[in-house]
Design a protein around this motif. Sequence first.
Motif, mmCIF file in Angstrom:
data_model
loop_
_atom_site.group_PDB
_atom_site.id
_atom_site.type_symbol
_atom_site.label_atom_id
_atom_site.label_comp_id
_atom_site.label_asym_id
_atom_site.label_seq_id
_atom_site.Cartn_x
_atom_site.Cartn_y
_atom_site.Cartn_z
ATOM 1 N N THR A 78 -3.485 8.813 -3.449
ATOM 2 C CA THR A 78 -2.982 10.171 -3.258
ATOM 3 C C THR A 78 -4.165 11.113 -3.054
ATOM 4 O O THR A 78 -5.302 10.789 -3.415
ATOM 5 C CB THR A 78 -2.160 10.662 -4.463
ATOM 6 N N ILE A 79 -3.864 12.275 -2.498
ATOM 7 C CA ILE A 79 -4.885 13.320 -2.373
ATOM 8 C C ILE A 79 -4.835 14.216 -3.616
ATOM 9 O O ILE A 79 -5.791 14.276 -4.385
ATOM 10 C CB ILE A 79 -4.665 14.159 -1.106
ATOM 11 N N LYS A 80 -3.697 14.884 -3.816
ATOM 12 C CA LYS A 80 -3.538 15.764 -4.976
ATOM 13 C C LYS A 80 -2.461 15.266 -5.934
ATOM 14 O O LYS A 80 -2.332 15.783 -7.035
ATOM 15 C CB LYS A 80 -3.182 17.180 -4.512
ATOM 16 N N GLY A 81 -1.692 14.293 -5.521
ATOM 17 C CA GLY A 81 -0.573 13.829 -6.330
ATOM 18 C C GLY A 81 -1.004 13.041 -7.552
ATOM 19 O O GLY A 81 -1.999 12.312 -7.525
ATOM 20 N N ASP A 82 -0.252 13.192 -8.632
ATOM 21 C CA ASP A 82 -0.492 12.399 -9.840
ATOM 22 C C ASP A 82 0.023 10.981 -9.639
ATOM 23 O O ASP A 82 0.968 10.740 -8.869
ATOM 24 C CB ASP A 82 0.212 13.023 -11.042
ATOM 25 N N ILE A 83 -0.580 10.040 -10.355
ATOM 26 C CA ILE A 83 -0.147 8.642 -10.326
ATOM 27 C C ILE A 83 0.146 8.204 -11.755
ATOM 28 O O ILE A 83 -0.675 8.420 -12.656
ATOM 29 C CB ILE A 83 -1.207 7.723 -9.704
ATOM 30 N N GLU A 129 0.868 -1.174 0.000
ATOM 31 C CA GLU A 129 0.000 0.000 0.000
ATOM 32 C C GLU A 129 0.907 1.226 0.000
ATOM 33 O O GLU A 129 1.850 1.311 0.788
ATOM 34 C CB GLU A 129 -0.897 0.016 1.234
ATOM 35 N N VAL A 130 0.617 2.181 -0.893
ATOM 36 C CA VAL A 130 1.401 3.403 -1.002
ATOM 37 C C VAL A 130 0.467 4.589 -0.824
ATOM 38 O O VAL A 130 -0.574 4.668 -1.488
ATOM 39 C CB VAL A 130 2.105 3.493 -2.375
ATOM 40 N N VAL A 131 0.829 5.515 0.062
ATOM 41 C CA VAL A 131 -0.021 6.670 0.357
ATOM 42 C C VAL A 131 0.833 7.935 0.323
ATOM 43 O O VAL A 131 1.881 8.001 0.960
ATOM 44 C CB VAL A 131 -0.693 6.544 1.743
ATOM 45 N N THR A 132 0.376 8.949 -0.439
ATOM 46 C CA THR A 132 0.992 10.266 -0.407
ATOM 47 C C THR A 132 -0.110 11.320 -0.357
ATOM 48 O O THR A 132 -1.291 11.010 -0.540
ATOM 49 C CB THR A 132 1.875 10.540 -1.639
ATOM 50 N N SER A 133 0.294 12.577 -0.159
ATOM 51 C CA SER A 133 -0.655 13.685 -0.192
ATOM 52 C C SER A 133 -0.598 14.357 -1.563
ATOM 53 O O SER A 133 -1.370 14.048 -2.444
ATOM 54 C CB SER A 133 -0.353 14.684 0.921
ATOM 55 N N SER A 134 0.359 15.279 -1.746
ATOM 56 C CA SER A 134 0.527 15.930 -3.045
ATOM 57 C C SER A 134 1.669 15.325 -3.839
ATOM 58 O O SER A 134 1.903 15.702 -4.988
ATOM 59 C CB SER A 134 0.768 17.434 -2.859
ATOM 60 N N GLY A 135 2.393 14.393 -3.242
ATOM 61 C CA GLY A 135 3.516 13.770 -3.920
ATOM 62 C C GLY A 135 3.078 12.796 -5.000
ATOM 63 O O GLY A 135 2.055 12.114 -4.867
ATOM 64 N N GLU A 136 3.871 12.709 -6.064
ATOM 65 C CA GLU A 136 3.558 11.804 -7.156
ATOM 66 C C GLU A 136 3.856 10.352 -6.758
ATOM 67 O O GLU A 136 4.706 10.087 -5.914
ATOM 68 C CB GLU A 136 4.373 12.154 -8.408
ATOM 69 N N VAL A 137 3.158 9.429 -7.403
ATOM 70 C CA VAL A 137 3.451 8.005 -7.274
ATOM 71 C C VAL A 137 3.739 7.472 -8.672
ATOM 72 O O VAL A 137 2.935 7.636 -9.588
ATOM 73 C CB VAL A 137 2.279 7.231 -6.639
ATOM 74 N N ASP A 138 4.903 6.853 -8.830
ATOM 75 C CA ASP A 138 5.324 6.291 -10.116
ATOM 76 C C ASP A 138 5.530 4.801 -9.927
ATOM 77 O O ASP A 138 6.312 4.381 -9.068
ATOM 78 C CB ASP A 138 6.627 6.962 -10.565
ATOM 79 N N VAL A 139 4.812 3.980 -10.711
ATOM 80 C CA VAL A 139 4.832 2.528 -10.533
ATOM 81 C C VAL A 139 5.404 1.890 -11.790
ATOM 82 O O VAL A 139 4.935 2.157 -12.903
ATOM 83 C CB VAL A 139 3.417 1.976 -10.260
ATOM 84 N N ARG A 140 6.386 1.023 -11.626
ATOM 85 C CA ARG A 140 6.958 0.260 -12.732
ATOM 86 C C ARG A 140 6.805 -1.226 -12.417
ATOM 87 O O ARG A 140 7.507 -1.762 -11.565
ATOM 88 C CB ARG A 140 8.444 0.600 -12.924
ATOM 89 N N GLY A 141 5.874 -1.884 -13.083
ATOM 90 C CA GLY A 141 5.620 -3.295 -12.840
ATOM 91 C C GLY A 141 4.497 -3.499 -11.840
ATOM 92 O O GLY A 141 4.066 -2.566 -11.152
ATOM 93 N N VAL A 142 4.002 -4.745 -11.735
ATOM 94 C CA VAL A 142 2.885 -5.063 -10.851
ATOM 95 C C VAL A 142 3.274 -6.237 -9.956
ATOM 96 O O VAL A 142 3.514 -7.341 -10.448
ATOM 97 C CB VAL A 142 1.617 -5.429 -11.651
ATOM 98 N N PRO A 143 3.356 -6.024 -8.629
ATOM 99 C CA PRO A 143 3.579 -7.148 -7.708
ATOM 100 C C PRO A 143 2.278 -7.919 -7.497
ATOM 101 O O PRO A 143 1.299 -7.710 -8.220
ATOM 102 C CB PRO A 143 4.044 -6.437 -6.429
#
Length: 559
Positions: free
Chosen positions: A139-144, A118-132
């Motif tokens: 996120t609240i305001k962050g791009d994914i 589980e990954v949680v941020t507020s305005s920070g971006e989340v960048d995902v490479r691959g699927v576990p």
Amino acid sequence: VRGLGLGSWVLGLLCFCLLPFTFYLPVSLAAADGVRVELPASNALRVENWRGSVKIEVWSESDVSVTAMIDGATPKSSPVIIERTAQLLKIGVARQKPGTPPERVDLLVRLPERSRAEVVTSSGEVDVRGVPAELRARTIKGDIRAEVSANSNASVAAETVSGQIDSTLTATTPAVSARIFHTTLGKGRNLLSLRSERGRITLVSTDSQIETASSAPSPASVSLPQQDSQPATEETRKPPTLVGADRGTGAGTPATPLSTPEEIDEGDIVRVDTELVTVNMSVIDRGTNRGLVGLRQDDFKVYEDGVPQQIVNFDSASAPFNLVLLIDLSGSTQDVVKLIREAALHFVNAARAGDRISVITFSAAPVIVSPLTNDREALRQRINAIEKPQGSTRLYDALGFAIDEVLKDSKNSRRNAIVLMSDGLDSQLPNVTGDGSQLDYRELLGRVREFDGVLYTLWLDTETEYSSLSELDVQPETFDLAHDRMKELADAGGGIFYEVEALEDLAGAYERVVADLGTVYSIGYRPANKQRDGKWRAIRVAVARPNAVARGKRGYYAN
């Protein structure tokens, strides 16, 4: 050691054994792969960063690697905290102390393929490479942004409240809203779930072509303009909002004819024993959004991985329930307790005569106001005697306790439902005072998924009456996280999530719950596929009524 631009520090080193620990990532040490930590046996981890972005990469190593980049003055102590227990690995960034120069902290976390994260941020971006095996990003305001391969063998779901979704993947589930996207790659065994309140979600195929099982694919790209939210006025304020009624929760396509099975949408995992799979679902009319009653067993057909199944158990919508009313009284004044008592009495009056009802209140510990009973007068007397409990908020412990009580007291002939009312602010969450639950949220979520019943959550908005005077007070992102977790619990429990703007609206929300429970059917079947190989089994249900939509859990892992 400097890296990644002026003022950025790459932090790392050390490999840890399986003993429980709390560790601060050292400022002065560096390694190419960062700090390496072994996953617990549960494979569960949580990454929480309120001060920057999180980049997730799935790799072939067996350990988790953590690298931090700090922009700003060199800190005297590391802001990155790694905690490990027998059940969960936590990777977090400490909140910045008031009056100190701002520091941005970005995390790079490399995960083994078996991870459930589980990954949680507020305005920070989340960048995902691959699927576990499982990854949920919020996120609240962050791009994914997520890069996904056609060979991921994954179920991919994305949802945004007021942002937008862009995807080069092709949807396999018909879109009920431009802000909801779902596709299944391969068998869909792994799970990638992305949600942002106000940020953009981008899904990118790493292959030249993505093949899907859909015979009528949705558009390859979905994009919406940003919308500014408007404050509510007395004229626009409405009764409790059923979140998802117009955003896709429980939505589907007409289930006629029976030759075309319809998937139960946006649930999670059903409880399954060695022989019997039981699915609880409510059926509504798409045109009116009202529940359909009077359906019979021969109105339903069940498919597992596309293979028809023989229904062996069927409970109509009129079958009685064991109902547990779980009420959060933490922080309540006597006036508030009075309103909550009145709403609980309203729930008892609205319930059907055959339903057995239990009432449990909680703050630091759960209090059984009444065990399961049909005696309405005794229930009313006990509800009128409810007093405010003392202590912090242990929501997760209380819900786990309620699940245990239902399973202990329920009869095989009964169906089970829990109705939880809370603002979601367990003292585990940042800046929420008091000692939090001993039961971790991820562990609780797993128990809700396995719960042999339905969970409804009523989220009470307490943020509007709360004033944050310093960074040590509860921040808006914590209220948002509590809101999201209450919704996620309802999704995992196959029920509905309600937003309640004020306590005065609570009685009306309870009425909606009772009405929905009156449309829930229970279907049991013994899978034709007897293998217990741990793989995902997708459940699809067809209903022989025009415009019928089935809402419930959509599959299970065959463990």
